[in-house]
Design a protein around this motif. Structure first.
Motif, PDB file in Angstrom:
ATOM      1  N   VAL A 131       0.831  -1.199   0.000  1.00 58.25           N
ATOM      2  CA  VAL A 131       0.000   0.000   0.000  1.00 58.25           C
ATOM      3  C   VAL A 131       0.868   1.253   0.000  1.00 58.25           C
ATOM      4  O   VAL A 131       1.867   1.349   0.716  1.00 58.25           O
ATOM      5  N   ASP A 132       0.478   2.219  -0.840  1.00 62.21           N
ATOM      6  CA  ASP A 132       1.048   3.566  -0.792  1.00 62.21           C
ATOM      7  C   ASP A 132      -0.101   4.544  -0.967  1.00 62.21           C
ATOM      8  O   ASP A 132      -1.273   4.155  -0.930  1.00 62.21           O
ATOM      9  N   ASP A 133       0.215   5.821  -1.173  1.00 63.06           N
ATOM     10  CA  ASP A 133      -0.834   6.845  -1.215  1.00 63.06           C
ATOM     11  C   ASP A 133      -1.837   6.638  -2.347  1.00 63.06           C
ATOM     12  O   ASP A 133      -2.993   7.059  -2.240  1.00 63.06           O
ATOM     13  N   SER A 134      -1.403   6.002  -3.430  1.00 64.60           N
ATOM     14  CA  SER A 134      -2.305   5.865  -4.580  1.00 64.60           C
ATOM     15  C   SER A 134      -2.741   4.422  -4.849  1.00 64.60           C
ATOM     16  O   SER A 134      -3.401   4.150  -5.841  1.00 64.60           O
ATOM     17  N   TYR A 135      -2.371   3.491  -3.958  1.00 58.54           N
ATOM     18  CA  TYR A 135      -2.642   2.070  -4.213  1.00 58.54           C
ATOM     19  C   TYR A 135      -4.114   1.814  -4.512  1.00 58.54           C
ATOM     20  O   TYR A 135      -4.472   1.175  -5.511  1.00 58.54           O
ATOM     21  N   PHE A 136      -5.000   2.305  -3.670  1.00 60.92           N
ATOM     22  CA  PHE A 136      -6.424   1.999  -3.813  1.00 60.92           C
ATOM     23  C   PHE A 136      -7.121   2.840  -4.877  1.00 60.92           C
ATOM     24  O   PHE A 136      -8.322   2.712  -5.081  1.00 60.92           O
ATOM     25  N   SER A 137      -6.373   3.690  -5.560  1.00 56.63           N
ATOM     26  CA  SER A 137      -6.948   4.416  -6.697  1.00 56.63           C
ATOM     27  C   SER A 137      -6.615   3.729  -8.010  1.00 56.63           C
ATOM     28  O   SER A 137      -7.059   4.178  -9.068  1.00 56.63           O
ATOM     29  N   ARG A 138      -5.825   2.659  -7.971  1.00 54.94           N
ATOM     30  CA  ARG A 138      -5.474   1.911  -9.180  1.00 54.94           C
ATOM     31  C   ARG A 138      -6.397   0.710  -9.303  1.00 54.94           C
ATOM     32  O   ARG A 138      -6.504  -0.117  -8.379  1.00 54.94           O
ATOM     33  N   ALA A 139      -7.042   0.590 -10.437  1.00 55.55           N
ATOM     34  CA  ALA A 139      -8.119  -0.379 -10.600  1.00 55.55           C
ATOM     35  C   ALA A 139      -7.660  -1.812 -10.364  1.00 55.55           C
ATOM     36  O   ALA A 139      -8.347  -2.589  -9.686  1.00 55.55           O
ATOM     37  N   TRP A 140      -6.496  -2.188 -10.937  1.00 52.17           N
ATOM     38  CA  TRP A 140      -6.058  -3.570 -10.781  1.00 52.17           C
ATOM     39  C   TRP A 140      -5.730  -3.885  -9.323  1.00 52.17           C
ATOM     40  O   TRP A 140      -6.073  -4.964  -8.820  1.00 52.17           O
ATOM     41  N   CYS A 141      -5.069  -2.973  -8.638  1.00 45.32           N
ATOM     42  CA  CYS A 141      -4.772  -3.193  -7.221  1.00 45.32           C
ATOM     43  C   CYS A 141      -6.069  -3.302  -6.416  1.00 45.32           C
ATOM     44  O   CYS A 141      -6.209  -4.183  -5.556  1.00 45.32           O
ATOM     45  N   ALA A 142      -7.016  -2.414  -6.711  1.00 44.87           N
ATOM     46  CA  ALA A 142      -8.269  -2.399  -5.961  1.00 44.87           C
ATOM     47  C   ALA A 142      -9.070  -3.678  -6.169  1.00 44.87           C
ATOM     48  O   ALA A 142      -9.639  -4.234  -5.228  1.00 44.87           O
ATOM     49  N   VAL A 143      -9.112  -4.182  -7.415  1.00 42.70           N
ATOM     50  CA  VAL A 143      -9.908  -5.386  -7.669  1.00 42.70           C
ATOM     51  C   VAL A 143      -9.247  -6.618  -7.064  1.00 42.70           C
ATOM     52  O   VAL A 143      -9.929  -7.532  -6.580  1.00 42.70           O
ATOM     53  N   GLU A 144      -7.912  -6.676  -7.056  1.00 44.73           N
ATOM     54  CA  GLU A 144      -7.226  -7.790  -6.394  1.00 44.73           C
ATOM     55  C   GLU A 144      -7.517  -7.778  -4.894  1.00 44.73           C
ATOM     56  O   GLU A 144      -7.774  -8.832  -4.280  1.00 44.73           O
ATOM     57  N   ALA A 145      -7.495  -6.576  -4.304  1.00 42.99           N
ATOM     58  CA  ALA A 145      -7.804  -6.459  -2.874  1.00 42.99           C
ATOM     59  C   ALA A 145      -9.251  -6.849  -2.601  1.00 42.99           C
ATOM     60  O   ALA A 145      -9.549  -7.538  -1.617  1.00 42.99           O
TER      61      ALA A 145
END
Length: 600
Positions: A510-524
């Protein structure tokens, strides 16, 4: 999570509520939960599950699977000519309307006669509940019998007129029975939600009468019936009823968008492929081609390519559904002790291997599940670059070494970690480089595993996690990052839910923009949904604060609890960014499917 008791009856009732809105995937999930809630299933419970699952598979177009389930339920029902027997026989007749009209007619006649016999018994014993239930089955059977005769008549011109008149008689009787049932329920009160079914059967009866009169070229009479059906359907909550009546009313003349997704991420093409229906698939494909022609009026090759990509995606999604919902979800839902996670993950990996070994289509679409030992990962010294020949050769050598290890050389319970992270060099346009020159992401991965080992009592769901048990799943090893043709990475992308399911833990860097990136968010989101079964863990690694000594810096590893925060991944395109616009459809599909992963 629900506060209702986690009982068989609760989940079956939930499935029945999903039936009312044609939410078949959600109903299927509820039935899986009902199955898992009972350690020893009774004959009555088995019949209830198989009958409902048969109904679902028929509605999806999986007729062979539906027949198998219903015949199994019929064999288990040893009570003779009861309501269950009539219901199953009628549903089998409904299925055979798509396969064999004559067999369908015989089954529906048997169901109708059985319902009429039960109705007489109910009147004799003044049994109101049995009377209402028998009338529902008679209403259903006579309507299906009428439609069977309609189909025979319209495919056998010699017998057309008299059979159509018989069909009209049956359908008029259905409408009369439905109306009689509605009056009875108004007088005595609804029992078992029969009012909803009675209304649906009346509406469909009116609509199908319009079909019969149209076949007889009596268009004024047909119009009267379809208007009556449309008026009643406007107040129905059943989307299938609304859609059918609109079709009967001529709404089919309006142009439809065949590339739109429903609430669980399926398109019209997905449903045609799920049903394994070549004719329906051809119809939808032609319509998609028309849409592509309008989008690319001067690029015929591009229109062809876009349709081919959509067709390939639909086939991948079908195989994904088969593996996860039919093979994985029952394994996940089994009741187990708190220390059974290692065995459950092992069962999932074995089942995945079996699925690929026994099904050529799945083998063509999905790669084998590969991972490398943590010790080998550390020896790499950095994340491999897909564009670097030496890097990829070294990675393949590690993977090959794992394949050739004997069973005695492998740890009893491999603990596999999936890293969800940003490819940092993409920020500066270097799309094929997962890390920066300081190897930030690689160092964070190593730190995360070390923290995992040091704090395993708080971060894992396993016994005595040792360093030799830890393995790493790497995206660069399983997804072809070099092929930038749209759809070329679909095999790895569509397999992501399967890969996540086979890993013990997902660690999000996780960093400041992790959850704003679609692929990272969908994996989470996918792992957050899986955590509810109690076998997986989702952790967040946070980098050390700025200003700390890089040589001594340690990050933090904490459980992730963001399920509610990520529920809008499928719908909020502005909040979640993608590098390639063509990835958006896959993101939406996976995000919508995540709601089917979470345990009820």
């Amino acid at each position: 999570m629900t506060e209702h008791p986690q009982t068989f009856d609760h989940f079956v009732a939930l499935a029945d509520r999903y039936f009312e809105t044609a939410a078949w995937e959600e109903a299927s999930r509820a039935l899986d939960a009902a199955d898992a809630a009972t350690r020893i299933i009774s004959k009555e419970q088995l019949i209830a599950l198989d009958t409902r699952r048969g109904h679902i598979e028929r509605r999806k177009g999986n007729y062979q699977q539906a027949v198998r389930l219903l015949v199994q339920a019929l064999a288990a029902n040893t009570e003779g000519q009861n309501l269950t027997h009539v219901d199953i026989t009628c549903e089998l007749g409904n299925i055979y309307m798509k396969i064999d009209f004559i067999k369908a007619r015989d089954l529906l006649l048997e169901a109708l006669q059985g319902a009429e016999q039960l109705s007489k018994q109910a009147d004799l014993h003044d049994d109101l509940d049995l009377s209402i239930s028998a009338k529902v089955q008679a209403c259903r059977a006579v309507g299906k019998l009428g439609m069977t005769k309609y189909h025979i008549a319209t495919t056998a011109p010699v017998r057309r007129h008299p059979l159509l008149e018989e069909a009209i008689d049956d359908l008029e009787r259905r409408v009369q029975l439905a109306e009689s049932l509605q009056h009875q329920l108004e007088r005595y009160g609804d029992r078992g939600n029969h009012a909803f079914r009675a209304n649906v059967m009346r509406i469909l009866g009116l609509g199908r009468l319009a079909l019969c009169y149209t076949a007889l070229h009596q268009h004024e009479q047909a119009l009267q019936y379809v208007r009556a059906a449309a008026e009643s359907a406007s107040r129905s909550t059943d989307p299938l009823v609304q859609g059918l009546i609109r079709f009967y009313h001529g709404m089919r003349s309006l142009r439809s968008r065949f590339d739109r997704h429903d609430e669980v991420g399926y398109t019209a093409l997905d449903y045609a492929v799920l049903a394994d229906d070549p004719k329906c698939t051809a119809i939808v494909t032609r319509s998609l081609r028309d849409e592509m022609d309008s989008r690319f009026p001067d690029e015929e090759a591009e229109a062809d390519r876009q349709v081919a990509i959509k067709l390939a995606e639909a086939h991948r999604r079908k195989q994904y559904r088969d593996i996860f919902q039919l093979a994985f979800r029952p394994i996940l839902a089994k009741t187990s002790s708190s220390f059974d996670s290692d065995a459950r993950l092992y069962d999932l990996r074995v089942q995945y291997t079996i699925e690929l070994k026994t099904d050529l289509r799945k083998r063509e679409l999905f790669d084998k599940f590969r991972s490398i030992p943590y010790s080998a990962f550390k020896s790499l010294g950095r994340l491999p670059k897909p564009s670097n020949v030496d890097d990829m050769a070294g990675l393949r050598e590690h993977l090959r070494a794992e394949v050739h290890r004997t069973e005695e050389q492998l740890p009893a319970w491999p603990y596999i970690v999936f890293f969800s992270y940003e490819w940092r060099r993409r920020r500066v346009g270097r799309l094929n480089e997962p890390d920066d020159n300081d190897h930030t992401q690689y160092n964070r991965m190593v730190d995360a595993v070390e923290l995992l080992l040091e704090n395993q009592d708080k971060t894992t769901r396993t016994r005595k996690l040792t360093r030799d048990r830890v393995f790493i799943w790497l995206d660069v090893a399983s997804i072809d990052q070099n092929n930038q043709v749209p759809g070329a990475q679909g095999s790895g992308v569509s397999a992501l839910p399967l890969v996540v399911t086979l890993c013990n833990t997902v660690i999000s860097l996780v960093d400041d923009s992790y959850f704003s990136r679609a692929w990272c968010a969908v994996e989470a989101l996918l792992m957050q949904s899986l955590v509810s079964y109690g076998h997986h863990a989702h952790l967040e690694h946070h980098a050390p604060q700025l200003g700390t000594d890089k040589q001594q810096a340690r990050g933090t590893l904490i459980p992730s609890r963001r399920l509610k925060q990520l529920q809008d991944v499928a719908t909020n395109d502005t909040k979640y960014a993608v590098t390639k616009l063509e990835d958006r459809a896959s993101i939406r599909f996976l995000a919508r499917q995540a709601q089917l992963l979470e345990k009820l």
